[in-house]
Design a protein around this motif. Structure first.
Motif, PDB file in Angstrom:
ATOM      1  N   ALA A 153     -46.966  15.691 -19.105  1.00  0.00           N
ATOM      2  CA  ALA A 153     -47.405  15.497 -17.724  1.00  0.00           C
ATOM      3  C   ALA A 153     -48.906  15.223 -17.668  1.00  0.00           C
ATOM      4  O   ALA A 153     -49.360  14.372 -16.893  1.00  0.00           O
ATOM      5  CB  ALA A 153     -47.071  16.721 -16.891  1.00  0.00           C
ATOM      6  N   ALA A 154     -49.674  15.925 -18.504  1.00  0.00           N
ATOM      7  CA  ALA A 154     -51.123  15.737 -18.506  1.00  0.00           C
ATOM      8  C   ALA A 154     -51.494  14.336 -18.987  1.00  0.00           C
ATOM      9  O   ALA A 154     -52.408  13.697 -18.446  1.00  0.00           O
ATOM     10  CB  ALA A 154     -51.785  16.793 -19.393  1.00  0.00           C
ATOM     11  N   ILE A 155     -50.793  13.851 -20.005  1.00  0.00           N
ATOM     12  CA  ILE A 155     -51.066  12.501 -20.506  1.00  0.00           C
ATOM     13  C   ILE A 155     -50.722  11.461 -19.446  1.00  0.00           C
ATOM     14  O   ILE A 155     -51.467  10.502 -19.233  1.00  0.00           O
ATOM     15  CB  ILE A 155     -50.286  12.247 -21.812  1.00  0.00           C
ATOM     16  N   ALA A 156     -49.607  11.669 -18.766  1.00  0.00           N
ATOM     17  CA  ALA A 156     -49.215  10.735 -17.700  1.00  0.00           C
ATOM     18  C   ALA A 156     -50.244  10.738 -16.569  1.00  0.00           C
ATOM     19  O   ALA A 156     -50.532   9.685 -15.982  1.00  0.00           O
ATOM     20  CB  ALA A 156     -47.838  11.095 -17.164  1.00  0.00           C
ATOM     21  N   ARG A 157     -50.826  11.917 -16.263  1.00  0.00           N
ATOM     22  CA  ARG A 157     -51.844  11.990 -15.207  1.00  0.00           C
ATOM     23  C   ARG A 157     -53.078  11.190 -15.554  1.00  0.00           C
ATOM     24  O   ARG A 157     -53.803  10.739 -14.658  1.00  0.00           O
ATOM     25  CB  ARG A 157     -52.228  13.446 -14.936  1.00  0.00           C
ATOM     26  N   LEU A 158     -53.331  11.000 -16.839  1.00  0.00           N
ATOM     27  CA  LEU A 158     -54.460  10.170 -17.240  1.00  0.00           C
ATOM     28  C   LEU A 158     -54.269   8.710 -16.827  1.00  0.00           C
ATOM     29  O   LEU A 158     -55.229   7.973 -16.647  1.00  0.00           O
ATOM     30  CB  LEU A 158     -54.635  10.209 -18.761  1.00  0.00           C
ATOM     31  N   ASN A 197     -59.793   7.093 -11.940  1.00  0.00           N
ATOM     32  CA  ASN A 197     -58.974   8.276 -11.709  1.00  0.00           C
ATOM     33  C   ASN A 197     -59.636   9.528 -12.277  1.00  0.00           C
ATOM     34  O   ASN A 197     -59.672  10.581 -11.615  1.00  0.00           O
ATOM     35  CB  ASN A 197     -57.600   8.074 -12.344  1.00  0.00           C
ATOM     36  N   LEU A 198     -60.182   9.436 -13.482  1.00  0.00           N
ATOM     37  CA  LEU A 198     -60.846  10.586 -14.088  1.00  0.00           C
ATOM     38  C   LEU A 198     -62.099  10.978 -13.305  1.00  0.00           C
ATOM     39  O   LEU A 198     -62.375  12.167 -13.111  1.00  0.00           O
ATOM     40  CB  LEU A 198     -61.208  10.281 -15.545  1.00  0.00           C
ATOM     41  N   GLN A 199     -62.851   9.993 -12.850  1.00  0.00           N
ATOM     42  CA  GLN A 199     -64.039  10.286 -12.057  1.00  0.00           C
ATOM     43  C   GLN A 199     -63.663  11.003 -10.761  1.00  0.00           C
ATOM     44  O   GLN A 199     -64.354  11.937 -10.332  1.00  0.00           O
ATOM     45  CB  GLN A 199     -64.804   8.999 -11.762  1.00  0.00           C
ATOM     46  N   ALA A 200     -62.555  10.588 -10.139  1.00  0.00           N
ATOM     47  CA  ALA A 200     -62.104  11.240  -8.902  1.00  0.00           C
ATOM     48  C   ALA A 200     -61.703  12.692  -9.184  1.00  0.00           C
ATOM     49  O   ALA A 200     -62.005  13.595  -8.391  1.00  0.00           O
ATOM     50  CB  ALA A 200     -60.942  10.466  -8.298  1.00  0.00           C
ATOM     51  N   ARG A 201     -61.023  12.931 -10.305  1.00  0.00           N
ATOM     52  CA  ARG A 201     -60.629  14.285 -10.661  1.00  0.00           C
ATOM     53  C   ARG A 201     -61.844  15.154 -10.912  1.00  0.00           C
ATOM     54  O   ARG A 201     -61.897  16.327 -10.490  1.00  0.00           O
ATOM     55  CB  ARG A 201     -59.715  14.263 -11.888  1.00  0.00           C
ATOM     56  N   LEU A 202     -62.848  14.601 -11.576  1.00  0.00           N
ATOM     57  CA  LEU A 202     -64.056  15.373 -11.864  1.00  0.00           C
ATOM     58  C   LEU A 202     -64.861  15.657 -10.602  1.00  0.00           C
ATOM     59  O   LEU A 202     -65.493  16.707 -10.478  1.00  0.00           O
ATOM     60  CB  LEU A 202     -64.904  14.632 -12.895  1.00  0.00           C
ATOM     61  N   THR A 203     -64.800  14.734  -9.648  1.00  0.00           N
ATOM     62  CA  THR A 203     -65.455  14.967  -8.360  1.00  0.00           C
ATOM     63  C   THR A 203     -64.779  16.125  -7.635  1.00  0.00           C
ATOM     64  O   THR A 203     -65.456  16.988  -7.041  1.00  0.00           O
ATOM     65  CB  THR A 203     -65.410  13.696  -7.492  1.00  0.00           C
ATOM     66  N   ARG A 204     -63.456  16.167  -7.664  1.00  0.00           N
ATOM     67  CA  ARG A 204     -62.734  17.272  -7.031  1.00  0.00           C
ATOM     68  C   ARG A 204     -63.080  18.611  -7.665  1.00  0.00           C
ATOM     69  O   ARG A 204     -63.070  19.657  -6.991  1.00  0.00           O
ATOM     70  CB  ARG A 204     -61.213  17.018  -7.104  1.00  0.00           C
ATOM     71  N   HIS A 205     -63.355  18.598  -8.959  1.00  0.00           N
ATOM     72  CA  HIS A 205     -63.743  19.830  -9.658  1.00  0.00           C
ATOM     73  C   HIS A 205     -65.217  20.166  -9.456  1.00  0.00           C
ATOM     74  O   HIS A 205     -65.692  21.186  -9.964  1.00  0.00           O
ATOM     75  CB  HIS A 205     -63.458  19.708 -11.155  1.00  0.00           C
ATOM     76  N   GLY A 206     -65.947  19.289  -8.756  1.00  0.00           N
ATOM     77  CA  GLY A 206     -67.370  19.529  -8.514  1.00  0.00           C
ATOM     78  C   GLY A 206     -68.230  19.296  -9.737  1.00  0.00           C
ATOM     79  O   GLY A 206     -69.359  19.796  -9.811  1.00  0.00           O
ATOM     80  N   ARG A 207     -67.743  18.494 -10.669  1.00  0.00           N
ATOM     81  CA  ARG A 207     -68.496  18.268 -11.908  1.00  0.00           C
ATOM     82  C   ARG A 207     -69.377  17.027 -11.829  1.00  0.00           C
ATOM     83  O   ARG A 207     -70.319  16.897 -12.600  1.00  0.00           O
ATOM     84  CB  ARG A 207     -67.535  18.171 -13.101  1.00  0.00           C
TER      85      ARG A 207
END
Length: 208
Positions: A153-158, A197-207
């Motif tokens: 699932a994690a690989i697919a989320r990438l 997609n990764l940048q959006a995920r990192l933004t949600r994490h506040g990174r």
């Protein structure tokens, strides 16, 4: 200390990379104590369908990865949480095929204490960015055990696409079982969407 470019091929080199509060640096025996704690926490080394080394074998695992690096077959990194300066996991480029511009990202483990904090997406971002933007890879692969549903699932989320399943791919002498390996990949034209997609995920994490 990282091996020099005269000693190993470019794909097996491990330059220090930093992004979103995470640093990837050359794996070394100096990381052994912290990584032993990582694999002990949450029983990472007890999950039957993964190949996380036990705390007792961490030093041997690091030496094995460094030997593969010297042979040009692996680029092993320690994952450092820059907020603490401690190693919280390890990851690699493995099955390096420089002539065909291919690598696999894998042999990864991460402390349960930092899972879900954005550290893994940050590490994947740096590895994929180097693969596509510096090494000009034609394909980056990810492989996992059929029974490792969380990893699949994690690989697919990438944004990786599943290429197929290798049946009875590997024998595990520890469990006496044969592994079906699920293979995913990301291609160069897919990298911009994966990066966004990764940048959006990192933004949600506040990174970032």
């Amino acid at each position: 200390m990282a091996l020099t470019s005269s000693e190993i091929n470019e794909y097996a080199q491990t330059p220090t990379m930093e992004f979103a509060g995470v640093r990837l640096e050359q794996l070394s025996p100096e990381h052994a104590d912290e990584l032993s704690q990582v694999v002990t926490t949450g029983g990472l080394d007890e999950v039957w369908y993964t190949s996380v080394p036990s705390a007792q074998y961490i030093v041997g695992d690091i030496k094995k990865r460094l030997a593969l690096q010297a042979a040009g077959e692996m680029a092993p990194f320690a994952i450092i949480d820059m907020s603490t300066g401690k190693a919280v996991g390890a990851t690699t480029y493995l099955n390096i095929d420089e002539s065909n511009h291919r690598v696999e990202i894998g042999s990864t483990y991460l402390s349960p204490e930092v899972q879900g904090t954005g550290i893994n997406p940050a590490a994947k971002f740096m590895l994929l960015q180097r693969a596509f933007e510096e090494l000009d890879c034609f394909s980056v692969a990810f492989c996992t055990h059929w029974h490792n549903e969380a990893s699949r699932a994690a690989i697919a989320r990438l944004g990786a696409k599943q290429d197929g399943v290798l049946r009875n791919h590997k024998y595990d002498p520890n469990t006496g079982t044969l592994r079906d390996t699920v293979i995913f990949s990301i291609l160069p034209h897919e990298w911009p969407a994966v990066r966004t997609n990764l940048q959006a995920r990192l933004t949600r994490h506040g990174r970032i």
